[in-house]
Design a protein around this motif. Structure first.
Motif, mmCIF file in Angstrom:
data_model
loop_
_atom_site.group_PDB
_atom_site.id
_atom_site.type_symbol
_atom_site.label_atom_id
_atom_site.label_comp_id
_atom_site.label_asym_id
_atom_site.label_seq_id
_atom_site.Cartn_x
_atom_site.Cartn_y
_atom_site.Cartn_z
ATOM 1 N N VAL A 28 4.273 53.462 -16.216
ATOM 2 C CA VAL A 28 5.864 53.974 -15.958
ATOM 3 C C VAL A 28 5.629 55.540 -15.747
ATOM 4 C CG1 VAL A 28 7.722 54.616 -17.408
ATOM 5 C CG2 VAL A 28 6.904 52.165 -17.956
ATOM 6 N N ARG A 29 4.899 56.184 -16.393
ATOM 7 C CA ARG A 29 4.819 57.612 -15.973
ATOM 8 C C ARG A 29 4.310 57.605 -14.427
ATOM 9 N NH1 ARG A 29 1.331 62.175 -19.251
ATOM 10 N NH2 ARG A 29 1.456 63.902 -17.947
ATOM 11 N N THR A 30 3.533 56.875 -13.928
ATOM 12 C CA THR A 30 3.259 57.099 -12.579
ATOM 13 C C THR A 30 4.184 56.568 -11.630
ATOM 14 O OG1 THR A 30 0.657 56.284 -13.211
ATOM 15 C CG2 THR A 30 1.441 55.947 -11.031
ATOM 16 N N ALA A 31 4.948 55.682 -12.155
ATOM 17 C CA ALA A 31 6.075 55.332 -11.218
ATOM 18 C C ALA A 31 7.110 56.476 -10.881
ATOM 19 C CB ALA A 31 6.696 54.071 -11.545
ATOM 20 N N PHE A 32 7.502 56.880 -12.181
ATOM 21 C CA PHE A 32 8.447 58.041 -12.415
ATOM 22 C C PHE A 32 7.739 59.428 -11.686
ATOM 23 C CE2 PHE A 32 11.678 60.489 -14.014
ATOM 24 C CZ PHE A 32 11.433 61.594 -14.317
ATOM 25 N N VAL A 33 6.820 59.788 -11.821
ATOM 26 C CA VAL A 33 6.141 60.905 -10.922
ATOM 27 C C VAL A 33 6.028 60.835 -9.844
ATOM 28 C CG1 VAL A 33 4.224 62.330 -10.863
ATOM 29 C CG2 VAL A 33 4.766 61.644 -13.080
ATOM 30 N N LEU A 34 5.837 59.528 -9.131
ATOM 31 C CA LEU A 34 5.627 59.181 -7.885
ATOM 32 C C LEU A 34 7.216 59.357 -7.285
ATOM 33 C CD1 LEU A 34 2.841 56.478 -7.335
ATOM 34 C CD2 LEU A 34 2.843 58.877 -6.940
ATOM 35 N N ARG A 35 8.078 58.819 -8.040
ATOM 36 C CA ARG A 35 9.413 58.813 -7.488
ATOM 37 C C ARG A 35 10.269 60.327 -7.323
ATOM 38 N NH1 ARG A 35 12.927 57.085 -3.489
ATOM 39 N NH2 ARG A 35 15.032 56.762 -4.514
ATOM 40 N N GLN A 36 10.160 60.664 -8.604
ATOM 41 C CA GLN A 36 10.976 61.894 -9.059
ATOM 42 C C GLN A 36 10.129 63.250 -8.521
ATOM 43 O OE1 GLN A 36 13.891 61.470 -9.567
ATOM 44 N NE2 GLN A 36 14.406 59.652 -10.849
ATOM 45 N N VAL A 37 9.028 63.187 -8.582
ATOM 46 C CA VAL A 37 8.289 64.498 -8.532
ATOM 47 C C VAL A 37 7.863 64.558 -7.026
ATOM 48 C CG1 VAL A 37 6.361 65.836 -9.339
ATOM 49 C CG2 VAL A 37 7.589 64.735 -11.030
ATOM 50 N N GLU A 38 6.981 63.438 -6.713
ATOM 51 C CA GLU A 38 6.454 63.348 -5.291
ATOM 52 C C GLU A 38 7.444 62.896 -4.282
ATOM 53 O OE1 GLU A 38 3.313 64.344 -4.875
ATOM 54 O OE2 GLU A 38 3.255 64.975 -7.042
ATOM 55 N N GLY A 39 8.825 62.277 -4.571
ATOM 56 C CA GLY A 39 9.659 61.880 -3.772
ATOM 57 C C GLY A 39 9.183 60.725 -2.925
ATOM 58 N N LEU A 40 8.355 60.090 -3.388
ATOM 59 C CA LEU A 40 7.935 58.796 -2.462
ATOM 60 C C LEU A 40 9.305 57.841 -2.440
ATOM 61 C CD1 LEU A 40 5.262 59.924 -2.619
ATOM 62 C CD2 LEU A 40 4.154 57.442 -3.104
ATOM 63 N N SER A 41 9.258 56.965 -1.397
ATOM 64 C CA SER A 41 10.266 55.872 -1.457
ATOM 65 C C SER A 41 9.826 54.771 -2.389
ATOM 66 C CB SER A 41 10.395 55.389 -0.013
ATOM 67 O OG SER A 41 9.263 54.638 0.342
ATOM 68 N N LEU A 42 10.784 53.718 -2.706
ATOM 69 C CA LEU A 42 10.132 52.852 -3.557
ATOM 70 C C LEU A 42 9.185 51.893 -2.741
ATOM 71 C CD1 LEU A 42 13.898 51.828 -4.866
ATOM 72 C CD2 LEU A 42 11.970 52.801 -6.077
ATOM 73 N N GLN A 43 9.376 51.660 -1.598
ATOM 74 C CA GLN A 43 8.103 50.750 -1.167
ATOM 75 C C GLN A 43 6.794 51.514 -0.940
ATOM 76 O OE1 GLN A 43 8.699 47.580 0.248
ATOM 77 N NE2 GLN A 43 6.473 47.809 0.651
ATOM 78 N N GLU A 44 6.960 52.871 -0.691
ATOM 79 C CA GLU A 44 5.511 53.705 -0.720
ATOM 80 C C GLU A 44 5.046 53.418 -2.174
ATOM 81 O OE1 GLU A 44 7.373 57.355 0.455
ATOM 82 O OE2 GLU A 44 6.555 57.351 2.241
ATOM 83 N N ILE A 45 5.747 53.538 -3.090
ATOM 84 C CA ILE A 45 5.190 53.429 -4.697
ATOM 85 C C ILE A 45 4.759 52.081 -4.654
ATOM 86 C CG2 ILE A 45 5.991 53.409 -7.045
ATOM 87 C CD1 ILE A 45 8.184 55.412 -6.467
ATOM 88 N N VAL A 46 5.373 50.817 -4.336
ATOM 89 C CA VAL A 46 4.913 49.530 -4.284
ATOM 90 C C VAL A 46 3.560 49.639 -3.544
ATOM 91 C CG1 VAL A 46 5.355 47.303 -3.172
ATOM 92 C CG2 VAL A 46 7.288 48.568 -4.434
ATOM 93 N N ASP A 47 3.313 50.179 -2.286
ATOM 94 C CA ASP A 47 2.210 50.113 -1.594
ATOM 95 C C ASP A 47 1.026 50.935 -2.168
ATOM 96 O OD1 ASP A 47 4.021 50.599 1.500
ATOM 97 O OD2 ASP A 47 3.607 48.885 0.557
ATOM 98 N N ALA A 48 1.467 51.988 -3.021
ATOM 99 C CA ALA A 48 0.459 52.734 -3.823
ATOM 100 C C ALA A 48 -0.135 52.154 -4.815
ATOM 101 C CB ALA A 48 1.016 54.429 -3.883
ATOM 102 N N THR A 49 0.902 51.440 -5.736
ATOM 103 C CA THR A 49 0.563 50.849 -6.820
ATOM 104 C C THR A 49 0.112 49.376 -6.884
ATOM 105 O OG1 THR A 49 2.888 50.549 -7.430
ATOM 106 C CG2 THR A 49 2.105 52.639 -8.162
ATOM 107 N N GLY A 50 0.720 48.735 -5.928
ATOM 108 C CA GLY A 50 0.389 47.257 -5.843
ATOM 109 C C GLY A 50 1.524 46.524 -6.728
ATOM 110 N N ALA A 51 2.344 47.207 -7.402
ATOM 111 C CA ALA A 51 3.063 46.546 -8.352
ATOM 112 C C ALA A 51 4.525 46.139 -7.281
ATOM 113 C CB ALA A 51 3.862 47.467 -9.287
ATOM 114 N N SER A 52 5.316 44.906 -7.802
ATOM 115 C CA SER A 52 6.304 44.501 -6.927
ATOM 116 C C SER A 52 7.582 45.526 -6.915
ATOM 117 C CB SER A 52 6.976 43.261 -7.494
ATOM 118 O OG SER A 52 7.471 43.483 -8.799
ATOM 119 N N LEU A 53 8.566 45.405 -6.099
ATOM 120 C CA LEU A 53 9.678 46.139 -5.944
ATOM 121 C C LEU A 53 10.299 46.113 -7.349
ATOM 122 C CD1 LEU A 53 11.269 48.189 -4.164
ATOM 123 C CD2 LEU A 53 12.232 46.175 -3.443
#
Lengths: 422, 219
Positions: free
Chosen positions: B157-182
């Motif tokens: 949860v922390r990783t997803a939040f940081v990637l989205r809110q702090v790093e500004g990644l798009s949802l798809q980029e977070i999917v690609d980086a973490t391997g989790a589903s959208l």
């Protein structure tokens, strides 16, 4: 509560917090990057690489190569270099023969190049995984060696040998007049020859001339405009034509400190730069202590002095580091290493909370090298220390100076905050 | 005597003979770097570090709030990269490969930290250190509390939040980086946002700081 385009719930307070995070975290300093690289390479050399145990045949080949080469090669080692000659070919005895009317160039597989001026004669003596040895028997060559750890290149020019690790320089040898010229563009080399007891260390921006018959060695700094020109027979100037600005070493080989920038004492026969790259800081310190720190610092080349200072800093021998950096500035004034030493002395003083002295060193570094590698760090750190020592109003001027030089630098947010402070 | 300039007389002269490019023109591309890494060339290891260590360190440090942890983890990211470089199918995707490795390392580290905190009776879970250079005392305190709040989140949860809110990644980029589903990424970010908002509201000083009007210092 706001929602993004994707329908995500985003707390309204996130944005200023995100700005704060980006302002204060995530900035890797030059020092962290350099030290991190050294630590990583040290691990690579000392540890068994993943999968190496699955390749016993390669391990055997590597062991044979070590025996044949007669040197200790780390497990993380490059294959032997390949090369090609543009505009010529290599004869059976290693002599590089240029095609008629063409200036030949040797291209090596690691990206290194040696280009020959028309009329130059060079022979290839050795090629292995670490580099090559070449002999310039006459004329001029431009040498551009790719920097790699463990790289080992050497160039012979008459009785001189120039040792290279990752460097670009011009090399000239007049066999008739017995005159050598080495003009440094990048990196560092050591020149050994008949007129000095030990190697002469040259760094980027230095220009060496040696006239063997006159037993004269001259080193100039910042000689950017001078072309490489080996005079023809009978056209040599007499001694009084030598500019008073360069530092001349008397024919006896005696050195007059502190203006002489060449090392003429006996070589210490150590590879401190190799040890530094391997992360073996304590060995460097022990070797210097065994020989006597003061004597060592007074005699080694600038590059070894820098290696000693780095090793002392990394291993928290701050007193040794401080002394080595001060000696660097005293013995090699105006050199790139001396300028960098000013910044590193500032960091040392800051580490022991001697803020006033740190500010002085950073200011000196900015005077001597305003566009240097550490300029952003020096100005940024000076700004912060001024704020701690003298308060916000004093820091405002320093902050304005920082923003004018580095508007997008890592200390931008703090500088902006200082300029807004009452 | 010849009028041609002698080397030690200085001054402008003929341009040097130079048949090779400057160092900037010979910077290796990622494909060349990967080849060098596969061949176990030290120069390639250094070059990859110099090119990508700031990127890795940056995302780790912003997620963790600790230089010491970030430095150690950055080392581990590259150490494992060199071991796994043979599995990189597309050398041109080196950057993405490194970034994904950094995110995996971050999640592993966060999980390990939570386990240690759970098992340890003495570890408080506070962030070990904050930037000592922060001139904004309130901001420094705010960040400290922020990282304490982040510590209450699970690793994913922390990783997803940081990637989205702090790093500004798009949802798809977070999917690609973490391997989790959208859907999983969205759920994790939503959960983190709700929890952090609740924690922030319960901390009056935190809420007051964030609610304070800001100057025109948008960057």
């Amino acid at each position: 509560m706001s929602r993004s385009q994707e329908g995500q719930v985003r707390p309204p307070s996130a944005d200023p917090l995100v700005r704060l995070v980006h302002a204060q975290r995530g900035h890797m300093s030059v020092r962290q990057r350099a030290e991190g690289a050294d630590v990583l390479v040290s691990r690579l050399r000392s540890a068994r690489p993943y999968g190496w145990s699955l390749r016993p045949a390669l391990a055997v080949v590597a062991a044979i190569a070590i025996v044949l080469a007669g040197i200790g090669i780390g497990r993380y080692e490059a294959r032997a270099l390949s090369f090609a000659v543009a505009g010529g070919h290599v004869a059976r005895d290693g002599v590089i023969e240029a095609d008629p009317g063409v200036a030949a160039t040797l291209h090596f597989s690691d990206g290194s190049d040696v280009a020959f001026a028309p009329g130059a004669h060079m022979a290839l003596r050795r090629v292995d995984g670490q580099g090559a040895s070449l002999a310039l028997t006459a004329g001029t060559a431009y040498v551009d060696i790719a920097h790699r750890p463990l790289a080992r290149w050497s160039f012979e020019a008459g009785p001189f040998v120039i040792a290279v690790t990752g460097t670009a320089f011009r090399l000239g040898w007049n066999a008739t007049q017995e005159e050598l010229e080495v003009k440094m563009d990048r990196g560092s080399v050591e020149v050994r020859g008949p007129l000095s007891d030990g190697p002469i260390a040259l760094r980027s921006g230095q220009h060496l001339f040696v006239r063997v018959r006159q037993r004269e060695t001259v080193i100039r700094d910042n000689d950017e405009g001078a072309a490489l020109e080996i005079p023809s027979e009978g056209a040599m100037p007499s001694a009084q034509h030598v500019d008073a600005a360069p530092t001349a070493i008397a024919a006896s080989g005696a050195v007059s400190p502190p203006t002489v920038r060449a090392r003429t004492n006996s070589a210490l026969d150590v590879d401190w730069q190799g040890l530094l790259a391997g992360g073996d800081f304590e060995t460097i310190i022990r070797q210097a202590q065994r020989r006597g720190l003061e004597e060592t610092m007074a005699g080694v080349a600038s590059s070894d002095l820098a290696a000693l200072a780095d090793a002392a800093r990394y291993s928290r021998h701050d007193d040794i580091a401080r002394r080595a950096l001060v000696v660097q500035r005293h013995r090699f004034p105006g050199s790139p290493a001396a300028r960098d030493a000013a910044f590193l002395l500032g960091r040392l003083e800051e580490t022991v909370r001697n803020s006033g002295a740190a500010v002085d060193w950073y200011a000196r570094y900015m005077q001597e090298d305003p566009n240097g590698t550490y300029a952003s760090e020096a100005l940024g750190r000076k700004m912060i220390l001024v704020q701690q020592i003298s308060g916000a109003s004093e820091a405002r001027a320093a902050a304005a100076e920082y923003l004018s030089h580095f508007p997008d630098g890592p200390y931008r947010a703090r500088a902006q905050a200082f300029t807004r402070a009452p | 005597m010849s009028n041609s300039r002698r080397p030690w007389e200085g001054g402008p002269g003929r341009p040097p003979l130079r048949l090779v490019g400057q160092s900037a023109a010979t910077e290796p591309d990622d494909v060349t770097l990967v080849r060098g890494l596969v061949a176990r060339e030290e120069w390639a290891a250094r070059a990859v570090w110099n090119r990508y260590a700031p990127l890795v360190y940056g995302v780790l440090d912003r997620a963790l709030g600790s230089s010491a942890e970030s430095e150690d983890l950055t080392q581990e990211v590259f150490w494992r990269l060199f071991a796994a470089i043979g599995t990189l199918r597309d050398p041109g995707a080196l950057r993405s490969f490194i970034y994904s490795s950094a995110i995996r390392m971050l999640r592993w580290h966060l999980r390990a930290k939570r386990v240690r905190r759970f098992l340890s009776l003495s570890e408080s879970g506070e962030v070990p250190e904050l930037s000592s250079e922060a001139s904004d005392v309130e901001g420094r305190e705010l960040l400290r509390r922020f990282y304490v709040m982040l510590d209450t989140l699970s690793a994913n949860v922390r990783t997803a939040f940081v990637l989205r809110q702090v790093e500004g990644l798009s949802l798809q980029e977070i999917v690609d980086a973490t391997g989790a589903s959208l859907a999983t990424v969205k759920r994790r970010i939503r959960g983190a946002s709700l929890k952090l908002e609740k924690l922030a509201k319960a901390d009056p000083d935190f809420a007051n700081y964030l609610a304070r009007p800001r100057g025109s210092d948008e960057s």
